[in-house]
Design an enzyme around this catalytic site. Structure first.
Site, PDB file in Angstrom:
ATOM      1  CG  ASP A 329      -1.908  -0.919   1.373  1.00 15.94           C
ATOM      2  OD1 ASP A 329      -2.287  -1.415   0.313  1.00 15.94           O
ATOM      3  OD2 ASP A 329      -2.398  -1.188   2.484  1.00 15.94           O
ATOM      4  CG  ASP A 656      -5.063  -0.593   5.093  1.00 15.26           C
ATOM      5  OD1 ASP A 656      -5.822  -0.935   4.170  1.00 15.26           O
ATOM      6  OD2 ASP A 656      -4.454   0.491   5.091  1.00 15.26           O
ATOM      7  CG  ASP A 660      -7.057  -4.324   1.649  1.00 15.14           C
ATOM      8  OD1 ASP A 660      -7.646  -4.142   0.576  1.00 15.14           O
ATOM      9  OD2 ASP A 660      -6.474  -3.425   2.283  1.00 15.14           O
TER      10      ASP A 660
HETATM   11  P1  ATP Z   1      -3.420   3.014   0.162  1.00 19.20           P
HETATM   12  O1  ATP Z   1      -4.328   1.974  -0.410  1.00 19.20           O
HETATM   13  O2  ATP Z   1      -2.114   3.081  -0.457  1.00 19.20           O
HETATM   14  O3  ATP Z   1      -3.348   3.001   1.659  1.00 19.20           O
HETATM   15  P2  ATP Z   1      -5.177   5.241   0.195  1.00 19.20           P
HETATM   16  O4  ATP Z   1      -5.160   5.394   1.666  1.00 19.20           O
HETATM   17  O5  ATP Z   1      -5.076   6.505  -0.574  1.00 19.20           O
HETATM   18  O6  ATP Z   1      -4.044   4.383  -0.342  1.00 19.20           O
HETATM   19  P3  ATP Z   1      -7.875   4.569   0.341  1.00 19.20           P
HETATM   20  O7  ATP Z   1      -7.852   4.724   1.811  1.00 19.20           O
HETATM   21  O8  ATP Z   1      -8.619   3.473  -0.287  1.00 19.20           O
HETATM   22  O9  ATP Z   1      -6.459   4.464  -0.232  1.00 19.20           O
HETATM   23  O10 ATP Z   1      -8.374   5.952  -0.244  1.00 19.20           O
HETATM   24  C1  ATP Z   1      -8.721   6.102  -1.599  1.00 19.20           C
HETATM   25  C2  ATP Z   1      -9.210   7.497  -1.855  1.00 19.20           C
HETATM   26  O11 ATP Z   1     -10.369   7.739  -1.072  1.00 19.20           O
HETATM   27  C3  ATP Z   1      -8.216   8.568  -1.461  1.00 19.20           C
HETATM   28  O12 ATP Z   1      -7.385   8.894  -2.532  1.00 19.20           O
HETATM   29  C4  ATP Z   1      -9.118   9.725  -1.086  1.00 19.20           C
HETATM   30  O13 ATP Z   1      -9.414  10.499  -2.239  1.00 19.20           O
HETATM   31  C5  ATP Z   1     -10.387   9.072  -0.598  1.00 19.20           C
HETATM   32  N1  ATP Z   1     -10.404   9.037   0.877  1.00 19.20           N
HETATM   33  C6  ATP Z   1      -9.487   8.542   1.705  1.00 19.20           C
HETATM   34  N2  ATP Z   1      -9.838   8.662   2.981  1.00 19.20           N
HETATM   35  C7  ATP Z   1     -11.042   9.259   2.982  1.00 19.20           C
HETATM   36  C8  ATP Z   1     -11.971   9.676   4.002  1.00 19.20           C
HETATM   37  N3  ATP Z   1     -11.711   9.491   5.286  1.00 19.20           N
HETATM   38  N4  ATP Z   1     -13.101  10.251   3.618  1.00 19.20           N
HETATM   39  C9  ATP Z   1     -13.384  10.426   2.332  1.00 19.20           C
HETATM   40  N5  ATP Z   1     -12.577  10.073   1.336  1.00 19.20           N
HETATM   41  C10 ATP Z   1     -11.418   9.510   1.633  1.00 19.20           C
END
Ligand code: ATP
Length: 938
Positions: A329, A656, A660
């Site tokens: 990730d 996480d 997943d």
């Molecule tokens: P990784 O998978 O590498 O941990 P990530 O944390 O960016 O990456 P996700 O948590 O799935 O992946 O987030 C995907 C997208 O969702 C982010 O790019 C963001 O635009 C949006 N996002 C993340 N957190 C929030 C939140 N708390 N509320 C609303 N949108 C969110």
């Protein structure tokens, strides 16, 4: 309870019965008191094997029993001293074996405790995490998707919450939860929609519940006996070694029989030959091998814990060493997960935000000039959404003395800064709260004006979150999420202070602003809202997030972790490919991948939507060239793992979120995040990173490789030593010489050389080039890379040299009264010395000259103590008749040392010559389908 069941009670009655408060929970003192009274929240576990049983097991071995029988007979025949000594040696050997196994078992148990679950609770009005075993009735527990329910709960708040209760009810469809009381008393567990049960899994949404019962009183506790405790399974290597052990027993016995028969045919006394044969068999069977393997694994696993990787499944230690791809990730693993909003974009305006970290101090600047947020309605709307659609908390905390010192060390003003700003919850949301506070929008003031009615929680599939709030003027939905997906839900946009239709032209302006923020490595979130009509129903996310008004973009910085770049370089040198798999935007992901050195020439970025349009075969074809997968959904991860596996890779994959788990399970090494990971993913994983850091994966791979090599080292040592012992006797009997070693000497050699030095090899330091060659193939035989040859060749040489020394001593002592005893003492000393020199050779895959001699302190100590034990039986007079030895003089020692050194040094010189030839030819490593020189790989 007036005869009512938990599910029938209303919230007030429930809290009254349990003596708790839904908002502030129990006080810490009350919780501690109840824990005393109620006992820990644990299911009774079956006891492991008792130490006494473990000790007795040591003497169960067939050959040990034969030896004991033979000893008793020899005792009865008058050889009392011999018999007692042999019994003593067998006892010491047994105790050593017991110690090894006991230690192995204890380390495994300690590992199990490390992965004990925790629970999120509110105590004394504060959110905190406690070990699940400390929960008591009345505790207020918070649940979110991916959590394992930590006790039996009566739920009082449910936000789109579903719980998989199949472990308890057998029902595979998760049960949708609701907080309201249920009138009927006699309903099955599966229909109690307002209860959560210990051990079940939250698959969606969030909830708040009050603990009703704990431990053995829970529904799971009632059927605890039926639930199989997870056993610590043998690793494939342990299994293979067990089979090898059986083969070795047969081979040792056959060779021993041959030795005995040859001796008898050449006129040796039958009884003496029998005892020598049985002793030889006992010495030659590597009975300590399985315990030493377990110790090497368990100690290695403890070293991994120090490097922040907790192994949940022992077999993965072996697989770690074979990993050829690490899929990681981005957020929090490759980056620090310390978000700061640095840029805003509002209807064509770009605003810079200053300030660092979570301290809500900073300015907003447009075109280089400071702006006043108060008079800016669009900006106020954006920060209002940021604060309302938010579950994080921002607070100032006193810092402890150590942190103060750290600050002072960094040159910061420790006097003035006795506190620091911290966030509780999701760092993305924390950063938005900091932004709101910088603009003067405080969450607490907003919460006085707006009441949250519903939350439609964030999930990795929708990539957005929204809340329904009510205020004096009516109701409103506030939403935030990935801009590329959020704009699909918006029909209007706030542009120049006006709400206007969101035309394709305006949408493309938003998207190009998003793109240029992402190019600067910013994580971008869009903000939107809408007013909700009074008669309108808003029961689910789809209804709420429809026809929204787009407000603007927030761009936040999440710096890469400092140590990751180095770790990725290390992977490349080790022939391991690093792949970033992220839910974030492709451009942001690519920018960060570039900064970290993940992207190599010719590598590609593939997005989730491209992936969805690809067949499995197409994905498999390109899998080796893709270094970044962006905007992926959790189910894409599974396809990626499978495609890489079909290409022959051994895949380590991080995860996480709850979704997943399938990919983490399917990977050869599933890795969960210790801090941000959900219980579901942790339970599916083989490895948990206690600091969520990518470099800990690389450290674990390194340890995994090291452990495997150490196991090879002591297998090599033990087996070569045994071959040496058998060869000495075998060659002597075939050539018609008298016995070169008497039974007690054989047993003594086994005792002093096998135990401690072999264990010390199990904790040996890795060779310096451990991470500079390709991963070993998963199916590689333990004897591969010439290990089998080394064992046989060194073993035979040890045998020949020991016999040589024996014959020379025999010839030199011709006519003397102690001729045979003297020659046997020389042979005994030579055999011990040869093994103690050879143990240093085993540390290197090349030769003794390639390692620093005194590097492994344990080994040096082990060898010295073995040496002392041998010298003791030569020079302590009362021991001489017992061990049939005589003191050796200077000339004898010269012979012993030369003969004992030959096997190791002769082969060492050969290897030095060989490797200098190979170096002249040059070496290359290959990975990811390309051939790369390690020096050029950066
Ligand atoms: P990784 O998978 O590498 O941990 P990530 O944390 O960016 O990456 P996700 O948590 O799935 O992946 O987030 C995907 C997208 O969702 C982010 O790019 C963001 O635009 C949006 N996002 C993340 N957190 C929030 C939140 N708390 N509320 C609303 N949108 C969110």
């Amino acid at each position: 309870m007036e005869g009512k069941a938990w599910h029938q009670l209303g919230e007030e009655q429930l809290l009254e019965t349990l003596g708790s408060d839904g908002r502030i929970g129990l006080t810490h003192e009350e919780a501690a008191k109840r824990l005393q009274e109620q006992g820990p929240n644990e299911l009774a576990e079956k006891d492991g094997e008792s130490p006494l049983k473990l000790l007795l097991n040591q003497f169960k071995d067939f050959m040990v029993l034969v030896l004991l029988g033979a000893t008793v007979i020899s005792g009865l025949l008058g050889e009392m001293l011999d018999a007692l000594t042999i019994v003593a040696i067998i006892l010491i050997n047994g105790i050593l074996g017991f110690y090894q196994e006991y230690r192995a078992e204890r380390s495994l148990r300690a590992l199990k405790e490390l992965s004990a679950p925790s629970a999120k609770v509110i105590r004394g009005g504060e959110y905190t995490q406690v070990p699940a075993r400390d929960l008591v009735a009345g505790d207020v527990v918070l649940l979110e998707s991916g959590d394992r329910v930590p006790a039996d709960l009566r739920l009082i708040v449910c936000n789109e919450c579903s719980i998989d209760e199949s472990a308890l009810t057998g029902e595979s469809v998760p049960s949708t939860k609701e907080a309201k009381p249920i009138a009927s008393s006699e309903i099955p567990l599966g229909d109690r929609k307002n209860c959560g049960y210990l051990g079940t899994m939250v698959t969606r949404g969030t909830a708040k519940g009050i603990v009703t019962v704990t431990g053995m009183q829970t529904e799971m506790g009632k059927i605890a006996d039926l639930i199989q405790q997870t056993e610590v399974a043998d690793t494939p290597l342990q299994h293979r070694l067990e089979q090898l052990g059986k083969i070795l027993i047969v081979v040792s016995i056959i060779l021993t029989v041959v030795v005995v028969l040859a001796g008898i045919l050449h006129g040796q006394p039958i009884y003496e030959m029998f005892l020598a044969g049985v002793s030889l068999a006992v010495a030659a069977i590597p009975e300590g091998l399985p315990a030493i393997v377990t110790i090497a694994l368990a100690l290695g696993v403890q070293r991994m814990i120090k490097r922040r990787a907790i192994v949940r499944k022992l077999p993965s230690v072996e697989t770690l060493g074979c990993a050829s791809v690490i899929c990681s990730d981005k957020t929090g693993t490759l980056t620090q997960n310390k978000m700061t909003v640095t840029q805003l974009w509002l209807g064509g305006r770009t605003i810079e935000v200053t300030g660092e970290g979570y301290e809500p101090v900073g300015m907003l600047k447009e075109d280089g000039k400071g702006i006043d947020p108060k008079g800016d309605t669009t900006l106020r709307r954006l920060t209002q959404i940021a604060a309302l659609c938010n579950n994080a908390e921002l607070a100032q905390q006193e810092i402890n003395e150590e942190a103060k010192k750290r600050k002072a060390g960094k040159g910061e003003n420790a006097q003035a800064d006795s506190s620091e700003w911290k966030i509780k919850g999701d760092p993305t949301e924390g950063a938005l709260l900091v932004l709101a506070t910088k603009t003067g929008t405080s969450k607490s003031t907003l919460h006085n004006l707006y009441t949250r009615e519903k939350e439609f929680p964030f999930d990795a599939e929708r990539k957005r979150m929204s809340v329904l709030v009510s205020h004096q003027g009516g109701r409103m939905v506030c939403a935030k999420g990935a801009p590329d997906l959020l704009i699909g839900q918006c029909t209007y946009v706030l542009w120049g202070g006006q709400v206007v239709p969101f035309t394709p032209t305006l949408k493309s302006k938003v998207m190009s602003a998003n793109e240029s923020m992402a190019k600067n490595s910013l994580r971008v979130l869009g903000m939107a809202y809408r007013d909700v009509k009074s008669h309108e129903t808003c029961d689910n996310g789809a209804q709420a997030e429809n026809g929204l008004i787009f407000v603007g973009l927030t761009g936040m910085m999440d710096p890469p972790r400092k140590e990751v770049k180095e770790a990725i370089y290390k992977c490349r040198q080790a022939g391991i490919k690093t792949v970033m798999i992220t839910g974030d935007h492709g451009t942001t992901a690519e920018a960060i991948a570039q900064a970290l050195g993940i992207m190599v020439r010719g590598s590609r970025v593939v997005t989730g939507s491209e992936l969805s349009g690809m067949s499995d075969e197409q994905l498999e074809k390109i899998a080796d060239d893709v270094q970044v997968y962006a905007r992926v959904s959790p189910e894409h991860k599974l396809r990626i793992v499978q495609a890489l596996q079909r290409r022959g890779h051994v895949v380590a994959m991080t995860g996480d979120g709850v979704n997943d788990a399938p990919a983490v399970k399917a990977a050869d090494i599933g890795i969960a995040m210790g801090i941000t990971g959900t219980d579901v993913t942790k339970e599916a994983s083989a490895l948990v990173l206690s600091d969520d850091n990518f470099s800990s994966i690389v450290a674990a791979v390194e340890e995994g490789r090291g452990i495997y090599e150490n196991i090879r080292k002591f297998i090599r040592y033990l087996l070569a030593s045994n071959v040496g012992e058998i060869m000495t006797m075998f060659l002597a009997m075939m050539a018609g010489f008298p016995l070169p070693l008497v039974p007690i000497q054989i047993l003594w050699v086994n005792l002093v050389t096998d135990g401690l030095p072999a264990m010390a090899l199990g904790v040996d330091q890795a060779e310096s080039d451990l991470m500079q060659h390709k991963p070993r193939p998963a199916k590689e035989n333990i004897f591969a890379r010439r290990l089998g040859w080394k064992i046989i060749s060194r073993g035979i040489l040890i045998g020949i040299c020991t016999l040589g020394a024996f014959i020379l001593a025999l010839k030199a002592g011709e006519g003397q009264s102690q001729q045979l005893v003297h020659a046997q003492t020389v042979a005994f000393a030579t055999l011990v010395m040869a093994q103690l020199i050879h143990v240093f050779d085993c540390r290197s895959s090349r030769s003794i000259f390639h390692r620093r001699l005194l590097e492994n302190k344990f080994l040096v100590l082990a060898v010295l103590s073995s040496l002392l034990l041998m010298i003791a039986v030569l020079y302590i007079e009362p021991l001489q008749p017992v061990f049939k030895t005589v003191p050796l003089d200077f000339r004898d020692w010269a012979l012993v040392i030369v003969a004992a050194g030959i096997p190791t040094f002769a082969m060492g010189f050969g290897s030095v010559l060989g490797s200098s030839k190979r170096r002249r030819k040059g070496s290359k490593i290959t990975y990811g389908g390309n051939t790369a020189s390690p020096r050029l790989a950066r």
